[in-house]
Design a protein around this motif. Structure first.
Motif, PDB file in Angstrom:
ATOM      1  N   LEU A  55       0.833  -1.194   0.000  1.00 11.08           N
ATOM      2  CA  LEU A  55       0.000   0.000   0.000  1.00 11.08           C
ATOM      3  C   LEU A  55       0.873   1.252   0.000  1.00 11.08           C
ATOM      4  CD1 LEU A  55      -2.606  -1.194   2.638  1.00 11.08           C
ATOM      5  CD2 LEU A  55      -2.775  -1.339   0.156  1.00 11.08           C
ATOM      6  N   GLU A  56       0.505   2.232  -0.812  1.00 11.16           N
ATOM      7  CA  GLU A  56       1.223   3.504  -0.923  1.00 11.16           C
ATOM      8  C   GLU A  56       2.682   3.316  -1.322  1.00 11.16           C
ATOM      9  OE1 GLU A  56       0.485   6.322   2.259  1.00 11.16           O
ATOM     10  OE2 GLU A  56      -1.394   5.302   2.736  1.00 11.16           O
ATOM     11  N   CYS A  57       2.969   2.310  -2.119  1.00 13.56           N
ATOM     12  CA  CYS A  57       4.348   2.012  -2.540  1.00 13.56           C
ATOM     13  C   CYS A  57       4.724   2.747  -3.815  1.00 13.56           C
ATOM     14  CB  CYS A  57       4.502   0.519  -2.800  1.00 13.56           C
ATOM     15  SG  CYS A  57       4.481  -0.456  -1.313  1.00 13.56           S
ATOM     16  N   ASP A  58       5.992   3.028  -3.956  1.00 12.37           N
ATOM     17  CA  ASP A  58       6.513   3.579  -5.200  1.00 12.37           C
ATOM     18  C   ASP A  58       7.098   2.438  -6.013  1.00 12.37           C
ATOM     19  OD1 ASP A  58       7.564   4.947  -7.319  1.00 12.37           O
ATOM     20  OD2 ASP A  58       8.987   6.119  -6.147  1.00 12.37           O
ATOM     21  N   LEU A  59       6.357   2.034  -7.038  1.00 12.25           N
ATOM     22  CA  LEU A  59       6.798   0.984  -7.948  1.00 12.25           C
ATOM     23  C   LEU A  59       6.822   1.527  -9.372  1.00 12.25           C
ATOM     24  CD1 LEU A  59       4.654  -1.850  -6.352  1.00 12.25           C
ATOM     25  CD2 LEU A  59       7.152  -1.759  -6.356  1.00 12.25           C
ATOM     26  N   SER A  60       7.075   2.826  -9.492  1.00 15.19           N
ATOM     27  CA  SER A  60       7.094   3.438 -10.822  1.00 15.19           C
ATOM     28  C   SER A  60       8.186   2.792 -11.667  1.00 15.19           C
ATOM     29  CB  SER A  60       7.315   4.944 -10.717  1.00 15.19           C
ATOM     30  OG  SER A  60       8.460   5.241  -9.965  1.00 15.19           O
ATOM     31  N   GLY A  61       7.820   2.456 -12.909  1.00 13.88           N
ATOM     32  CA  GLY A  61       8.754   1.840 -13.830  1.00 13.88           C
ATOM     33  C   GLY A  61       9.069   0.382 -13.519  1.00 13.88           C
ATOM     34  N   ALA A  62       8.352  -0.228 -12.603  1.00 13.26           N
ATOM     35  CA  ALA A  62       8.624  -1.618 -12.212  1.00 13.26           C
ATOM     36  C   ALA A  62       8.410  -2.577 -13.372  1.00 13.26           C
ATOM     37  CB  ALA A  62       7.731  -2.021 -11.042  1.00 13.26           C
ATOM     38  N   GLU A  63       9.230  -3.605 -13.446  1.00 10.35           N
ATOM     39  CA  GLU A  63       9.123  -4.656 -14.458  1.00 10.35           C
ATOM     40  C   GLU A  63       8.317  -5.808 -13.862  1.00 10.35           C
ATOM     41  OE1 GLU A  63      10.150  -4.567 -17.602  1.00 10.35           O
ATOM     42  OE2 GLU A  63      10.985  -2.561 -17.366  1.00 10.35           O
ATOM     43  N   LEU A  64       7.023  -5.840 -14.172  1.00  9.86           N
ATOM     44  CA  LEU A  64       6.132  -6.849 -13.627  1.00  9.86           C
ATOM     45  C   LEU A  64       5.384  -7.600 -14.725  1.00  9.86           C
ATOM     46  CD1 LEU A  64       4.807  -4.647 -10.693  1.00  9.86           C
ATOM     47  CD2 LEU A  64       6.189  -6.722 -10.444  1.00  9.86           C
ATOM     48  N   ALA A  65       5.954  -7.654 -15.920  1.00  8.74           N
ATOM     49  CA  ALA A  65       5.326  -8.386 -17.026  1.00  8.74           C
ATOM     50  C   ALA A  65       5.156  -9.839 -16.624  1.00  8.74           C
ATOM     51  CB  ALA A  65       6.173  -8.263 -18.283  1.00  8.74           C
ATOM     52  N   ASN A  66       3.990 -10.397 -16.930  1.00 11.17           N
ATOM     53  CA  ASN A  66       3.649 -11.797 -16.652  1.00 11.17           C
ATOM     54  C   ASN A  66       3.569 -12.126 -15.163  1.00 11.17           C
ATOM     55  OD1 ASN A  66       3.664 -12.645 -19.491  1.00 11.17           O
ATOM     56  ND2 ASN A  66       5.865 -12.237 -19.338  1.00 11.17           N
ATOM     57  N   ALA A  67       3.540 -11.112 -14.303  1.00  8.74           N
ATOM     58  CA  ALA A  67       3.488 -11.355 -12.857  1.00  8.74           C
ATOM     59  C   ALA A  67       2.143 -11.934 -12.441  1.00  8.74           C
ATOM     60  CB  ALA A  67       3.739 -10.052 -12.097  1.00  8.74           C
ATOM     61  N   GLU A  68       2.158 -12.820 -11.473  1.00 15.50           N
ATOM     62  CA  GLU A  68       0.947 -13.401 -10.913  1.00 15.50           C
ATOM     63  C   GLU A  68       0.649 -12.628  -9.626  1.00 15.50           C
ATOM     64  OE1 GLU A  68      -1.966 -14.829  -9.277  1.00 15.50           O
ATOM     65  OE2 GLU A  68      -0.349 -15.717  -8.125  1.00 15.50           O
ATOM     66  N   LEU A  69      -0.276 -11.667  -9.748  1.00 10.37           N
ATOM     67  CA  LEU A  69      -0.593 -10.768  -8.629  1.00 10.37           C
ATOM     68  C   LEU A  69      -2.078 -10.815  -8.284  1.00 10.37           C
ATOM     69  CD1 LEU A  69       1.616  -7.761  -9.794  1.00 10.37           C
ATOM     70  CD2 LEU A  69       2.076  -9.288  -7.857  1.00 10.37           C
ATOM     71  N   ARG A  70      -2.677 -11.992  -8.381  1.00  3.62           N
ATOM     72  CA  ARG A  70      -4.105 -12.137  -8.059  1.00  3.62           C
ATOM     73  C   ARG A  70      -4.354 -11.650  -6.633  1.00  3.62           C
ATOM     74  NH1 ARG A  70      -6.795 -15.813 -11.593  1.00  3.62           N
ATOM     75  NH2 ARG A  70      -8.372 -16.237 -10.019  1.00  3.62           N
ATOM     76  N   ALA A  71      -5.402 -10.845  -6.485  1.00  2.00           N
ATOM     77  CA  ALA A  71      -5.839 -10.324  -5.183  1.00  2.00           C
ATOM     78  C   ALA A  71      -4.771  -9.472  -4.491  1.00  2.00           C
ATOM     79  CB  ALA A  71      -6.307 -11.457  -4.275  1.00  2.00           C
ATOM     80  N   ALA A  72      -3.871  -8.865  -5.256  1.00  2.11           N
ATOM     81  CA  ALA A  72      -2.859  -7.986  -4.675  1.00  2.11           C
ATOM     82  C   ALA A  72      -3.518  -6.716  -4.128  1.00  2.11           C
ATOM     83  CB  ALA A  72      -1.811  -7.624  -5.721  1.00  2.11           C
ATOM     84  N   LYS A  73      -2.930  -6.155  -3.101  1.00  2.63           N
ATOM     85  CA  LYS A  73      -3.417  -4.913  -2.496  1.00  2.63           C
ATOM     86  C   LYS A  73      -2.392  -3.829  -2.795  1.00  2.63           C
ATOM     87  CE  LYS A  73      -5.847  -7.422   1.081  1.00  2.63           C
ATOM     88  NZ  LYS A  73      -5.881  -7.781   2.503  1.00  2.63           N
ATOM     89  N   LEU A  74      -2.755  -2.935  -3.716  1.00  2.00           N
ATOM     90  CA  LEU A  74      -1.839  -1.883  -4.168  1.00  2.00           C
ATOM     91  C   LEU A  74      -2.480  -0.496  -4.103  1.00  2.00           C
ATOM     92  CD1 LEU A  74      -0.524  -3.941  -7.165  1.00  2.00           C
ATOM     93  CD2 LEU A  74       0.928  -3.012  -5.374  1.00  2.00           C
ATOM     94  N   ASN A  75      -3.461  -0.316  -3.244  1.00  2.00           N
ATOM     95  CA  ASN A  75      -4.140   0.973  -3.152  1.00  2.00           C
ATOM     96  C   ASN A  75      -3.160   2.108  -2.883  1.00  2.00           C
ATOM     97  OD1 ASN A  75      -6.610  -0.302  -3.494  1.00  2.00           O
ATOM     98  ND2 ASN A  75      -6.957  -0.510  -1.302  1.00  2.00           N
ATOM     99  N   PHE A  76      -3.391   3.238  -3.540  1.00  3.31           N
ATOM    100  CA  PHE A  76      -2.623   4.473  -3.363  1.00  3.31           C
ATOM    101  C   PHE A  76      -1.150   4.348  -3.763  1.00  3.31           C
ATOM    102  CE2 PHE A  76      -6.129   4.568  -0.314  1.00  3.31           C
ATOM    103  CZ  PHE A  76      -6.755   5.738  -0.684  1.00  3.31           C
ATOM    104  N   SER A  77      -0.814   3.332  -4.544  1.00  2.00           N
ATOM    105  CA  SER A  77       0.576   3.137  -4.965  1.00  2.00           C
ATOM    106  C   SER A  77       0.872   3.863  -6.265  1.00  2.00           C
ATOM    107  CB  SER A  77       0.866   1.643  -5.128  1.00  2.00           C
ATOM    108  OG  SER A  77       0.835   1.014  -3.874  1.00  2.00           O
ATOM    109  N   ASN A  78       2.147   4.006  -6.569  1.00  2.00           N
ATOM    110  CA  ASN A  78       2.594   4.626  -7.812  1.00  2.00           C
ATOM    111  C   ASN A  78       3.174   3.538  -8.709  1.00  2.00           C
ATOM    112  OD1 ASN A  78       3.626   6.130  -9.889  1.00  2.00           O
ATOM    113  ND2 ASN A  78       5.111   7.242  -8.665  1.00  2.00           N
ATOM    114  N   LEU A  79       2.428   3.204  -9.754  1.00  2.00           N
ATOM    115  CA  LEU A  79       2.867   2.230 -10.748  1.00  2.00           C
ATOM    116  C   LEU A  79       2.976   2.896 -12.117  1.00  2.00           C
ATOM    117  CD1 LEU A  79       0.684  -0.693  -9.456  1.00  2.00           C
ATOM    118  CD2 LEU A  79       3.128  -0.891  -9.864  1.00  2.00           C
ATOM    119  N   SER A  80       3.231   4.192 -12.109  1.00  2.00           N
ATOM    120  CA  SER A  80       3.353   4.896 -13.387  1.00  2.00           C
ATOM    121  C   SER A  80       4.514   4.302 -14.181  1.00  2.00           C
ATOM    122  CB  SER A  80       3.566   6.395 -13.165  1.00  2.00           C
ATOM    123  OG  SER A  80       4.749   6.625 -12.429  1.00  2.00           O
TER     124      SER A  80
END
Length: 172
Positions: free
Chosen positions: A34-59
């Protein structure tokens, strides 16, 4: 004093980089960041079912082909993110910013997209069946081939099977 300031600056830079790595590790281990900075993260093909990423930066993150089924992404910054062919079935993205994001071929069936900013986003061939787009901003978005069957549109109307295609009509 100058040496202390210099060390504080260096340590601050190192700590910032460390936090980004910690955020990525936290996400992959717990599927919660939550509220994480993951801008520019490489998450192609990631298995993130039911992940909690509210208020995060994934730009500018690469989430191509990622599985985010039933994930919580409310108020998340996904501007310019690559979500092509991502699975976002029943994901919650209320008030998220997807401006200029690539969602071509994405599966957003039943997604909660209330108040989402999709300006200039690419939704070509995306599946938005039964999605809730109440108060969403679709200005300038590429909707060619998108499926809106049963979706609640920004104006509150529901797309019926006969008019579920995003293809423009010629008025005849």
């Amino acid at each position: 004093m100058a040496i202390a300031l210099f060390l504080a600056t260096i340590l601050g830079v190192v700590a910032t980089g460390c936090r980004e790595q910690d955020n990525m590790a936290l996400l992959t281990e717990t599927k919660e960041c939550l509220e994480c900075d993951l801008s520019g993260a490489e998450l192609a093909n990631a298995e993130l079912r039911a992940a909690k990423l509210n208020f995060s930066n994934l730009s500018k993150a690469d989430l191509q082909n990622a599985d985010l089924t039933r994930s919580l992404l409310d108020s998340t910054n996904l501007q310019r993110a690559n979500l092509s062919n991502a699975k976002l079935t029943r994901a919650a993205l209320t008030n998220a910013s997807l401006q200029n994001a690539n969602l071509s071929g994405a599966d957003l069936e039943g997604a909660f997209l209330r108040g989402v900013d999709l300006r200039n986003a690419n939704l070509q061939n995306a599946n938005l069946q039964n999605a809730d787009l109440s108060n969403a901003n679709l200005a300038g978005a590429n909707l060619a081939g998108a499926n809106f069957q049963g979706a609640i549109m920004p104006d509150g109307s529901i797309k019926e099977p006969a008019d579920a295609s995003a293809e423009p009509t010629d008025g005849s």
